[in-house]
Design a protein around this motif. Structure first.
Motif, PDB file in Angstrom:
ATOM      1  N   THR A 147       2.040   6.326  -7.055  1.00  0.00           N
ATOM      2  CA  THR A 147       0.983   7.198  -7.585  1.00  0.00           C
ATOM      3  C   THR A 147       1.359   8.660  -7.416  1.00  0.00           C
ATOM      4  N   SER A 148       1.875   8.976  -6.237  1.00  0.00           N
ATOM      5  CA  SER A 148       2.266  10.358  -5.943  1.00  0.00           C
ATOM      6  C   SER A 148       3.347  10.833  -6.912  1.00  0.00           C
ATOM      7  N   ASP A 171       6.890  15.502   0.717  1.00  0.00           N
ATOM      8  CA  ASP A 171       6.883  16.601   1.665  1.00  0.00           C
ATOM      9  C   ASP A 171       7.402  16.122   3.029  1.00  0.00           C
ATOM     10  N   LYS A 187       6.845  12.532   7.877  1.00  0.00           N
ATOM     11  CA  LYS A 187       6.693  12.255   9.316  1.00  0.00           C
ATOM     12  C   LYS A 187       5.443  11.407   9.563  1.00  0.00           C
ATOM     13  N   ILE A 188       4.355  11.768   8.883  1.00  0.00           N
ATOM     14  CA  ILE A 188       3.105  11.011   9.051  1.00  0.00           C
ATOM     15  C   ILE A 188       3.318   9.556   8.615  1.00  0.00           C
ATOM     16  N   GLN A 191       4.610  15.144   5.356  1.00  0.00           N
ATOM     17  CA  GLN A 191       3.978  13.880   4.986  1.00  0.00           C
ATOM     18  C   GLN A 191       4.888  12.713   5.357  1.00  0.00           C
ATOM     19  N   LEU A 222       6.138   7.922   8.432  1.00  0.00           N
ATOM     20  CA  LEU A 222       7.056   7.246   9.360  1.00  0.00           C
ATOM     21  C   LEU A 222       6.318   6.755  10.597  1.00  0.00           C
ATOM     22  N   VAL A 223       5.431   7.602  11.134  1.00  0.00           N
ATOM     23  CA  VAL A 223       4.673   7.198  12.329  1.00  0.00           C
ATOM     24  C   VAL A 223       3.749   6.034  11.992  1.00  0.00           C
ATOM     25  N   MET A 224       3.125   6.097  10.808  1.00  0.00           N
ATOM     26  CA  MET A 224       2.217   5.010  10.385  1.00  0.00           C
ATOM     27  C   MET A 224       2.960   3.683  10.253  1.00  0.00           C
ATOM     28  N   ARG A 249       2.329   1.617  -3.462  1.00  0.00           N
ATOM     29  CA  ARG A 249       1.331   2.134  -4.410  1.00  0.00           C
ATOM     30  C   ARG A 249       1.111   3.628  -4.203  1.00  0.00           C
ATOM     31  N   TYR A 250       1.083   4.052  -2.942  1.00  0.00           N
ATOM     32  CA  TYR A 250       0.890   5.474  -2.660  1.00  0.00           C
ATOM     33  C   TYR A 250       2.063   6.299  -3.206  1.00  0.00           C
ATOM     34  N   ALA A 278       0.838  -1.197   0.000  1.00  0.00           N
ATOM     35  CA  ALA A 278       0.000   0.000   0.000  1.00  0.00           C
ATOM     36  C   ALA A 278       0.879   1.255   0.000  1.00  0.00           C
ATOM     37  N   LEU A 279       1.949   1.226   0.760  1.00  0.00           N
ATOM     38  CA  LEU A 279       2.867   2.364   0.786  1.00  0.00           C
ATOM     39  C   LEU A 279       3.535   2.526  -0.580  1.00  0.00           C
TER      40      LEU A 279
END
Lengths: 218, 271
Positions: free
Chosen positions: A10-11, A67, A72-73, A70, A75-77, A6-7, A3-4
């Motif tokens: 896509t980005s 970014d 950081k988000i 983003q 990494l936490v996930m 794919r994200y 999932a990461l």
């Protein structure tokens, strides 16, 4: 993890950050290999050079595209900076695949060469080795390690010059030497495979070094 | 249950000491507000809690599988729409595509994202981007939710929605920590307040404000056994419920959902 991947893919696809290095690679192919009628492996030697420069640029573009907030988000996930970095490298390698295909096919289409499966195989191993070395340099020159883009660009340019001019600092110079020695593909297969493996080890070391340096900043 | 514990944590950047000997814990169901002046080390404590930063000395122990973080500033240059972005974030969290989509639309609807869920991320205003950042943190119910000045940039309507969301998240058993400068927001939301002063934790103080709800009965609802309720007074005019400030939004929601009518909400000082 997929999932990461794919994200990130896509980005990057939507950001079009891959376009400038891809177009430069195409232009380099057009200038350097069109109407070439020497041995195919010699043409691939030029492709290795173009691949090194373009994959370094591609890596810096893709890694810097994310970014910092983003990141950081994410990494936490995910909970592991190494896993996030590995996925980013997987995305970069994915974008290297079209370059590799172009680098293999373009000299054949536009030049006059005797093409053998062996030539294609050693060409692929050589360009893959160059791509992995380029990704390794790009990672170490990305924002994760060098925050100032001007310094990062100068460092990347210096690193590319160093790997091209200094013989045993990286697998690039030996790869180009092997491709230019006019031996058969069969004779070059083993050294080029070993050099590609060495490039993979170099890339793994660059990933670990980038992780450690990026983590240390926090 | 203790979700995070910081033991004798210090943090240095070069010669500059950001935090010194910070001892702090956060329990499940708690809403912890970190207050202090700019540069006092609040954001550093939050980053240590979620593992984005490592202490120079001391230890951070975290006991949470799902950790969510909302940074102080969230800007995205992505061409992805807000809903597509949240769908990706949900899938990274391990949700199915359908669940991620439904949950993201529900959260965006609740936070009233202006422009709709199909607005590209790079076109979102600061406040709307902040709403998306909040939504990503709540896609999968977190066990530890950490927010750095989450109210900054939000409109007045979203202020109360955020308070409700944080209270609900804590009620579901999550430990919630946030930083905020507004004393009013801290008073109405937090169950515990810790103050940082130049990297040192001043003595933690228990949030003492209480809220009194005066309600007219609707469907059967046993306030005596309702979580957080400290006191229930029944009169002919209705029912008065006393509970810690910060938990009153959820209680009001429960009352309204059961057909009760709210006559008044009043903040009171404890005796």
């Amino acid at each position: 993890m997929s999932a990461l991947y794919r994200y990130l893919l896509t980005s990057v696809l939507l950001s079009q950050r891959y376009l400038p290095p891809t177009l430069i690679f195409l232009a380099a192919m057009a200038v350097g290999t069109t109407s070439d009628n020497g041995p195919l492996q010699s043409s691939y030697s030029f492709c290795v050079l173009a691949m090194l420069v373009c994959t370094t640029w591609l890596t810096v573009s893709i890694v810097n595209h994310e970014d910092p907030t983003q990141r950081k988000i994410t990494l936490v996930m995910i909970g592991s900076s190494l896993r996030v970095l590995t996925m980013t490298v997987a995305v970069v390698i994915t974008w290297c695949v079209p370059l590799l295909l172009i680098g293999l096919v373009y000299p054949i289409v536009t030049g006059k060469h005797v093409v053998t499966a062996g030539d294609l195989a050693v060409g692929a191993a050589a360009q893959l080795g160059a791509a992995m070395t380029g990704v390794a340099i790009g990672l170490l020159c990305s924002r994760l390690v060098i925050p100032r883009i001007g310094v990062a660009m100068l460092t990347a340019a210096a690193a590319i010059l160093a790997v091209l001019l200094l013989r045993w600092i990286s697998p690039i110079r030996p790869i180009m030497t092997v491709l230019s020695d006019e031996k058969t593909a069969g004779a070059n297969a083993v050294p080029l495979t070993l050099l590609a493996v060495l490039s993979a080890i170099l890339l793994a070391a660059a990933v670990l070094a980038t992780k450690l340096l990026a983590d240390r900043k926090e | 249950m203790e979700v995070v514990r910081l033991r004798k944590v210090s943090k240095r950047f070069g010669r500059r000491e950001i935090l010194a000997d910070v001892d702090l814990h956060l329990n499940a169901g708690e809403l912890l507000a970190l207050v202090g002046a700019n540069g006092s080390g609040k954001s550093t404590v939050l980053r240590l809690m979620v593992g984005l930063s490592r202490p120079s000395a001391g230890t951070v122990h975290r006991n949470a599988a799902v950790v969510s973080y909302v940074p102080d500033v969230f800007t995205s240059h992505d061409r992805l729409s807000a809903s597509a972005y949240l769908r990706h974030m949900g899938r990274i969290r391990g949700l199915s595509t359908r669940t991620a989509r439904d949950r993201s639309l529900e959260l965006l609807d609740r936070l009233a994202l202006s422009g709709g869920a199909d607005t590209p991320m790079r076109k979102l205003s600061k406040g709307n981007a902040q709403k998306v950042a909040l939504a990503q943190a709540l896609l999968d119910p977190p066990q530890l939710l950490v927010l750095d000045e989450p109210w900054a940039g939000l409109d007045a309507t979203a202020h109360s929605t955020l308070r409700e969301l944080l209270t609900e998240t804590a009620e579901q058993g999550a430990a919630v920590a946030f930083t905020e400068h507004s004393a009013e927001v801290v008073r109405s939301t937090a169950t515990r307040v810790c103050e940082l002063d130049r990297g040192k934790l001043t003595s933690p103080r228990q949030q003492t404000a209480l809220t009194e709800l005066h309600l007219l009965p609707g469907a059967d609802l046993d306030w005596d056994h309702h979580a957080d309720v400290l006191e229930v007074r029944r009169t002919e005019a209705g029912v008065t419920v006393l509970l810690p400030t910060g938990t009153h939004d959820a209680a009001l929601l429960t009352a309204l959902n059961h057909g009760w009518s709210v006559v008044s909400v009043r903040q009171v000082k404890p005796e």
